[in-house]
Design a protein around this motif. Structure first.
Motif, PDB file in Angstrom:
ATOM      1  N   LEU A  29      41.122  56.114 -99.379  1.00 57.95           N
ATOM      2  CA  LEU A  29      41.174  56.254-100.839  1.00 57.95           C
ATOM      3  C   LEU A  29      41.424  54.909-101.513  1.00 57.95           C
ATOM      4  CD1 LEU A  29      41.311  57.998-103.416  1.00 57.95           C
ATOM      5  CD2 LEU A  29      43.757  58.330-102.937  1.00 57.95           C
ATOM      6  N   VAL A  30      42.416  54.169-101.032  1.00 58.23           N
ATOM      7  CA  VAL A  30      42.750  52.876-101.627  1.00 58.23           C
ATOM      8  C   VAL A  30      41.591  51.896-101.456  1.00 58.23           C
ATOM      9  CG1 VAL A  30      44.298  50.887-101.495  1.00 58.23           C
ATOM     10  CG2 VAL A  30      45.224  53.202-101.336  1.00 58.23           C
ATOM     11  N   SER A  31      40.925  51.926-100.289  1.00 54.29           N
ATOM     12  CA  SER A  31      39.789  51.029-100.043  1.00 54.29           C
ATOM     13  C   SER A  31      38.651  51.294-101.019  1.00 54.29           C
ATOM     14  CB  SER A  31      39.293  51.194 -98.598  1.00 54.29           C
ATOM     15  OG  SER A  31      40.295  50.894 -97.669  1.00 54.29           O
ATOM     16  N   ILE A  32      38.360  52.575-101.256  1.00 51.95           N
ATOM     17  CA  ILE A  32      37.262  52.927-102.160  1.00 51.95           C
ATOM     18  C   ILE A  32      37.600  52.530-103.592  1.00 51.95           C
ATOM     19  CG2 ILE A  32      35.976  54.856-103.148  1.00 51.95           C
ATOM     20  CD1 ILE A  32      36.208  56.238-100.395  1.00 51.95           C
ATOM     21  N   LEU A  33      38.839  52.796-104.025  1.00 54.17           N
ATOM     22  CA  LEU A  33      39.240  52.420-105.379  1.00 54.17           C
ATOM     23  C   LEU A  33      39.237  50.905-105.555  1.00 54.17           C
ATOM     24  CD1 LEU A  33      42.173  54.938-106.022  1.00 54.17           C
ATOM     25  CD2 LEU A  33      39.837  55.043-106.907  1.00 54.17           C
ATOM     26  N   ALA A  34      39.630  50.168-104.514  1.00 53.91           N
ATOM     27  CA  ALA A  34      39.655  48.706-104.594  1.00 53.91           C
ATOM     28  C   ALA A  34      38.253  48.120-104.630  1.00 53.91           C
ATOM     29  CB  ALA A  34      40.427  48.128-103.411  1.00 53.91           C
ATOM     30  N   SER A  35      37.256  48.919-104.200  1.00 52.42           N
ATOM     31  CA  SER A  35      35.879  48.401-104.141  1.00 52.42           C
ATOM     32  C   SER A  35      35.360  48.036-105.530  1.00 52.42           C
ATOM     33  CB  SER A  35      34.956  49.442-103.500  1.00 52.42           C
ATOM     34  OG  SER A  35      34.835  50.589-104.321  1.00 52.42           O
ATOM     35  N   SER A  36      35.837  48.751-106.570  1.00 56.10           N
ATOM     36  CA  SER A  36      35.348  48.440-107.915  1.00 56.10           C
ATOM     37  C   SER A  36      35.750  47.031-108.333  1.00 56.10           C
ATOM     38  CB  SER A  36      35.899  49.449-108.934  1.00 56.10           C
ATOM     39  OG  SER A  36      37.318  49.382-108.978  1.00 56.10           O
ATOM     40  N   PHE A  37      36.925  46.590-107.908  1.00 51.58           N
ATOM     41  CA  PHE A  37      37.366  45.226-108.230  1.00 51.58           C
ATOM     42  C   PHE A  37      36.545  44.199-107.467  1.00 51.58           C
ATOM     43  CE2 PHE A  37      39.987  41.607-106.865  1.00 51.58           C
ATOM     44  CZ  PHE A  37      40.205  41.010-108.096  1.00 51.58           C
ATOM     45  N   GLY A  73      32.397  39.855-107.046  1.00 47.99           N
ATOM     46  CA  GLY A  73      31.303  39.390-106.211  1.00 47.99           C
ATOM     47  C   GLY A  73      31.603  39.324-104.724  1.00 47.99           C
ATOM     48  N   LEU A  74      32.677  40.007-104.255  1.00 45.57           N
ATOM     49  CA  LEU A  74      32.985  40.003-102.828  1.00 45.57           C
ATOM     50  C   LEU A  74      32.325  41.198-102.151  1.00 45.57           C
ATOM     51  CD1 LEU A  74      36.776  39.067-102.815  1.00 45.57           C
ATOM     52  CD2 LEU A  74      34.844  37.621-102.158  1.00 45.57           C
ATOM     53  N   PRO A  75      31.917  41.061-100.876  1.00 53.01           N
ATOM     54  CA  PRO A  75      31.305  42.185-100.162  1.00 53.01           C
ATOM     55  C   PRO A  75      32.282  43.344-100.018  1.00 53.01           C
ATOM     56  CG  PRO A  75      30.940  40.109 -98.994  1.00 53.01           C
ATOM     57  CD  PRO A  75      31.940  39.838-100.072  1.00 53.01           C
ATOM     58  N   LEU A  76      31.794  44.541-100.223  1.00 49.47           N
ATOM     59  CA  LEU A  76      32.631  45.734-100.141  1.00 49.47           C
ATOM     60  C   LEU A  76      33.210  45.920 -98.736  1.00 49.47           C
ATOM     61  CD1 LEU A  76      33.714  48.284-101.446  1.00 49.47           C
ATOM     62  CD2 LEU A  76      31.544  49.402-100.974  1.00 49.47           C
ATOM     63  N   LEU A  77      32.454  45.506 -97.713  1.00 49.54           N
ATOM     64  CA  LEU A  77      32.913  45.691 -96.341  1.00 49.54           C
ATOM     65  C   LEU A  77      34.208  44.923 -96.066  1.00 49.54           C
ATOM     66  CD1 LEU A  77      29.480  45.433 -94.489  1.00 49.54           C
ATOM     67  CD2 LEU A  77      30.651  47.461 -95.324  1.00 49.54           C
ATOM     68  N   LEU A  78      34.410  43.821 -96.785  1.00 48.50           N
ATOM     69  CA  LEU A  78      35.646  43.057 -96.608  1.00 48.50           C
ATOM     70  C   LEU A  78      36.872  43.862 -97.019  1.00 48.50           C
ATOM     71  CD1 LEU A  78      34.909  39.386 -97.768  1.00 48.50           C
ATOM     72  CD2 LEU A  78      35.733  40.133 -95.538  1.00 48.50           C
ATOM     73  N   VAL A  79      36.702  44.757 -98.000  1.00 48.94           N
ATOM     74  CA  VAL A  79      37.823  45.584 -98.453  1.00 48.94           C
ATOM     75  C   VAL A  79      38.318  46.467 -97.315  1.00 48.94           C
ATOM     76  CG1 VAL A  79      38.554  47.366-100.076  1.00 48.94           C
ATOM     77  CG2 VAL A  79      36.991  45.584-100.811  1.00 48.94           C
ATOM     78  N   PHE A  80      37.372  47.149 -96.650  1.00 52.08           N
ATOM     79  CA  PHE A  80      37.757  48.047 -95.562  1.00 52.08           C
ATOM     80  C   PHE A  80      38.383  47.270 -94.400  1.00 52.08           C
ATOM     81  CE2 PHE A  80      34.054  50.210 -97.579  1.00 52.08           C
ATOM     82  CZ  PHE A  80      34.778  51.238 -98.162  1.00 52.08           C
ATOM     83  N   LEU A  81      37.809  46.104 -94.095  1.00 52.02           N
ATOM     84  CA  LEU A  81      38.357  45.273 -93.033  1.00 52.02           C
ATOM     85  C   LEU A  81      39.766  44.800 -93.405  1.00 52.02           C
ATOM     86  CD1 LEU A  81      37.094  44.382 -90.337  1.00 52.02           C
ATOM     87  CD2 LEU A  81      36.476  42.223 -91.413  1.00 52.02           C
ATOM     88  N   PHE A 120      35.111  49.737 -90.135  1.00 54.82           N
ATOM     89  CA  PHE A 120      35.766  48.493 -90.521  1.00 54.82           C
ATOM     90  C   PHE A 120      37.285  48.671 -90.635  1.00 54.82           C
ATOM     91  CE2 PHE A 120      31.538  47.045 -91.352  1.00 54.82           C
ATOM     92  CZ  PHE A 120      31.608  45.668 -91.255  1.00 54.82           C
ATOM     93  N   LEU A 121      37.734  49.832 -91.075  1.00 56.81           N
ATOM     94  CA  LEU A 121      39.176  50.081 -91.103  1.00 56.81           C
ATOM     95  C   LEU A 121      39.762  50.022 -89.694  1.00 56.81           C
ATOM     96  CD1 LEU A 121      39.485  53.007 -93.687  1.00 56.81           C
ATOM     97  CD2 LEU A 121      40.555  50.751 -93.884  1.00 56.81           C
ATOM     98  N   LEU A 122      39.076  50.647 -88.745  1.00 57.79           N
ATOM     99  CA  LEU A 122      39.575  50.677 -87.369  1.00 57.79           C
ATOM    100  C   LEU A 122      39.544  49.288 -86.738  1.00 57.79           C
ATOM    101  CD1 LEU A 122      40.665  52.920 -85.551  1.00 57.79           C
ATOM    102  CD2 LEU A 122      38.401  53.056 -84.489  1.00 57.79           C
ATOM    103  N   LEU A 123      38.474  48.543 -86.995  1.00 59.16           N
ATOM    104  CA  LEU A 123      38.391  47.187 -86.444  1.00 59.16           C
ATOM    105  C   LEU A 123      39.446  46.284 -87.076  1.00 59.16           C
ATOM    106  CD1 LEU A 123      34.504  46.716 -86.306  1.00 59.16           C
ATOM    107  CD2 LEU A 123      36.057  47.168 -84.400  1.00 59.16           C
ATOM    108  N   GLY A 124      39.759  46.517 -88.363  1.00 56.21           N
ATOM    109  CA  GLY A 124      40.836  45.765 -88.996  1.00 56.21           C
ATOM    110  C   GLY A 124      42.184  46.082 -88.386  1.00 56.21           C
ATOM    111  N   LEU A 125      42.401  47.355 -88.028  1.00 59.40           N
ATOM    112  CA  LEU A 125      43.654  47.751 -87.373  1.00 59.40           C
ATOM    113  C   LEU A 125      43.795  47.113 -85.997  1.00 59.40           C
ATOM    114  CD1 LEU A 125      43.895  51.587 -88.136  1.00 59.40           C
ATOM    115  CD2 LEU A 125      45.573  49.855 -88.777  1.00 59.40           C
ATOM    116  N   LEU A 126      42.661  46.908 -85.320  1.00 57.36           N
ATOM    117  CA  LEU A 126      42.689  46.426 -83.944  1.00 57.36           C
ATOM    118  C   LEU A 126      43.130  44.970 -83.843  1.00 57.36           C
ATOM    119  CD1 LEU A 126      41.987  47.227 -80.995  1.00 57.36           C
ATOM    120  CD2 LEU A 126      39.686  46.320 -81.424  1.00 57.36           C
ATOM    121  N   VAL A 127      42.815  44.172 -84.851  1.00 55.08           N
ATOM    122  CA  VAL A 127      43.090  42.739 -84.767  1.00 55.08           C
ATOM    123  C   VAL A 127      44.532  42.432 -85.181  1.00 55.08           C
ATOM    124  CG1 VAL A 127      42.423  42.129 -87.131  1.00 55.08           C
ATOM    125  CG2 VAL A 127      42.115  40.463 -85.295  1.00 55.08           C
ATOM    126  N   THR A 128      45.089  41.398 -84.557  1.00 51.64           N
ATOM    127  CA  THR A 128      46.406  40.886 -84.942  1.00 51.64           C
ATOM    128  C   THR A 128      46.191  39.626 -85.773  1.00 51.64           C
ATOM    129  OG1 THR A 128      47.334  41.707 -82.858  1.00 51.64           O
ATOM    130  CG2 THR A 128      48.645  40.102 -84.092  1.00 51.64           C
TER     131      THR A 128
END
Length: 578
Positions: free
Chosen positions: A15-23, A28-36, A282-290
């Protein structure tokens, strides 16, 4: 963590990722970066403090999501783009990946002071462009690329995964077994991947199209049928040694270009499922990285990313596109939009799952390269497109379409279209207003005019207003002509006039007549020469809308094509000294 807590947290993250996508879209940032980024924030070093360390699960989810994304991407790719983009795309998807792997591999081995095979493994991991990133950014960038450039980028991203996966799997296997690399074995496996995946993907698409046309289902089940069929093809082809990624892309391509009644409704559901797959992956891959581990070899990762973006990818593109008719700005743009995304991160999990030494190092550098690619290249996709002049103004098009009669022969198919009136003081042609609906539709038939959410009676004196919605019965081949009616002044706007020109001529217009009218020297012009032949002669065989040539003090730009034939050419007067 119990089931409810997990579901609650997953829902909040999404939910937060989707809402943040409008910003992010506004800046001009790629939406995929939000989920990551949200995945990283929720991880063990972020505010969520979630300790997720399961590469096998991330690998499984990544492959599943990529299959859905490629299926949807194939459905949105038009087969007409293969006319100009197939062979360049295949060149980039094969030779381009190998070239990039070799160049990045040697540079990384030297910079990191590791064995060459580890450098090559890193090169193979980041060697392919990412379908999720390319499909998402190109289609949401706000610019329309010319068909040659856009088609090449999309087909390349859908077709280069087999080569990258094969290289990563073989290099990982070599490091595990210490065997020598056999070129013949590699070529044999490459041919097997492409042949099995290509043939079964096309046959599977034909079979699925037949099922969709003949099996009546509840409307909401059609998209699920496509998803389930695509995943079955994906996994089945993988099990017999083919490329499941290529197969599922071709299934989507076949279905998306087939004539089925439910295609529009299906496409809307598929888009939603594809976005869900991208977000979850992308959310899961973001969780995986330290995040802190990315700083350990931060400057080396930045150097490798810079080498990939500014050296390896451009050289690979220039070499692979040499035999083809691309302008230099088009080559530069294709090299710039070599977007890296989820695919390299998923491929970087191969060495971790295999238990190789240096696997964590490869994963961390790959993750950093992806972040830099999305930030630097992903955020500049529309800006660089305009700067290099590879965009074309969007053509007038209907807002909604419903198939009423499906037939392989387009002359017998019939569809209901909605057009948005984008100009004022335009009248509907009398031939359409006075046409009486009949069993056989030979000319466009007006169904309804909706103004302010209310249908109104239409006659020959009705003047259209901005925002009116017109519903019409049409044959698909008449859509472009009818769309022009409701965009007459829009198509004469400054943007379109500046791009295509103030006047329009037919492709078969005699060149000698144009020369006489506009004062161009007649030397070398034969009486039978046409404007289309001039464009063909100077630009090559595979032309697209937006291609242009200079003819004396006028500029000729292709405005409309029918297959390989130039139908309409825009003519713009230019200063003789320009």
């Amino acid at each position: 963590m119990d089931t409810n807590s997990f579901i609650f947290l997953a829902g909040i993250l999404l939910l937060v990722s989707i809402l943040a996508s409008s910003f992010t879209v506004r800046v001009g940032l790629p939406l995929l970066l939000v989920f990551l980024g949200m995945g990283m924030l929720a991880g063990e070093e972020g505010i969520g403090q979630l300790d997720f360390d399961n590469p096998s699960l991330a690998f499984f989810v990544g492959n599943l999501a990529l299959a859905v994304i490629l299926l949807d991407g194939g459905m949105q790719t038009k087969t007409s783009t293969f006319r100009v983009a197939l062979w360049p795309s295949l060149s980039l998807a094969t030779l381009g990946v190998v070239f990039t792997t070799g160049a990045v591999g040697m540079f990384a081995a030297w910079l990191l002071d590791v064995q060459l095979i580890y450098g090559l493994l890193l090169g193979a991991t980041v060697g392919s462009t990412d379908a999720a990133a390319v499909f998402s950014l190109l289609r949401n960038s706000g610019v329309k690329l010319n068909e040659r450039v856009g088609g090449t980028l999309e087909i390349e991203s859908g077709a280069n995964d087999p080569m990258a996966i094969l290289l990563v799997a073989m290099l990982t296997g070599l490091l595990q077994s210490a065997d020598h690399l056999s070129i013949l074995s590699f070529l044999g496996q490459m041919l097997q991947q492409f042949a099995v995946g290509g043939v079964l993907g096309l046959l599977g698409g034909k079979l699925l199209l037949m099922i969709l046309r003949r099996v009546p289902l509840i409307e909401g089940l059609y998209a699920l049928l496509i998803i389930s069929f695509g995943l079955a093809i994906f996994s089945g082809v993988n099990m017999i040694g083919g490329s499941g990624f290529l197969a599922v892309y071709l299934v989507g391509l076949t279905v998306g270009n087939g004539r089925i009644k439910q295609l529009d409704a299906i496409s809307q559901v598929m888009d939603g499922l594809a976005w869900l797959a991208q977000a979850g992956m992308f959310l899961l891959l973001g969780l995986l990285v330290t995040p802190s581990s990315l700083l350990t070899h931060g400057w080396q990762a930045i150097a490798i990313a810079a080498f990939l973006i500014f050296v390896a990818r451009p050289l690979a593109v220039m070499v692979c596109l040499l035999p083809f008719d691309f302008r230099w700005p088009e080559r530069f743009y294709i090299s710039w939009v070599g977007l890296r995304g989820a695919v390299p991160i998923v491929l970087a999990l191969y060495p971790i799952i295999a238990g190789l030494s240096n696997s964590e190092l490869l994963f961390e550098i790959t993750f950093t390269v992806v972040l830099i690619s999305l930030l630097l290249q992903g955020s500049t996709v529309p800006v660089v497109a305009r700067w290099l002049k590879v965009v074309v103004p969007p053509a007038p098009a209907p807002t909604t379409r419903f198939s009423l009669i499906d037939d392989a022969d387009s002359h017998h198919s019939l569809e209901l279209y909605e057009f948005l009136v984008q100009t004022e003081k335009v009248r509907i042609p009398a031939s359409i207003v006075q046409n009486v609906p009949s069993a056989t539709v030979s000319t466009p038939q007006l169904v309804s005019l909706v103004r302010d959410q209310k249908p109104i009676v239409v006659n020959a004196d009705t003047v259209l207003q901005l925002g009116d919605r017109i519903w019409m019965l049409l044959h698909p081949e008449d859509v472009n002509d009818v769309a022009q009616i409701f965009s007459q002044q829009a198509s004469g706007s400054f943007l379109l006039q500046n791009f295509f020109g103030e006047f329009a001529i037919r492709g078969d217009a005699p060149l000698i007549d144009l020369a006489k009218v506009y004062g161009v020297p007649l030397e070398g012009i034969a009486p039978e020469d046409t404007a289309a032949e001039l464009l063909q002669r100077q630009l090559g065989k595979h032309l697209v809308v937006g291609d242009r040539v200079r003819f004396g003090n006028i500029r000729l730009t292709i405005r409309q094509m029918d297959g390989n034939q130039i139908e309409i050419i825009g003519l713009k007067l230019q200063d003789k000294q320009a």
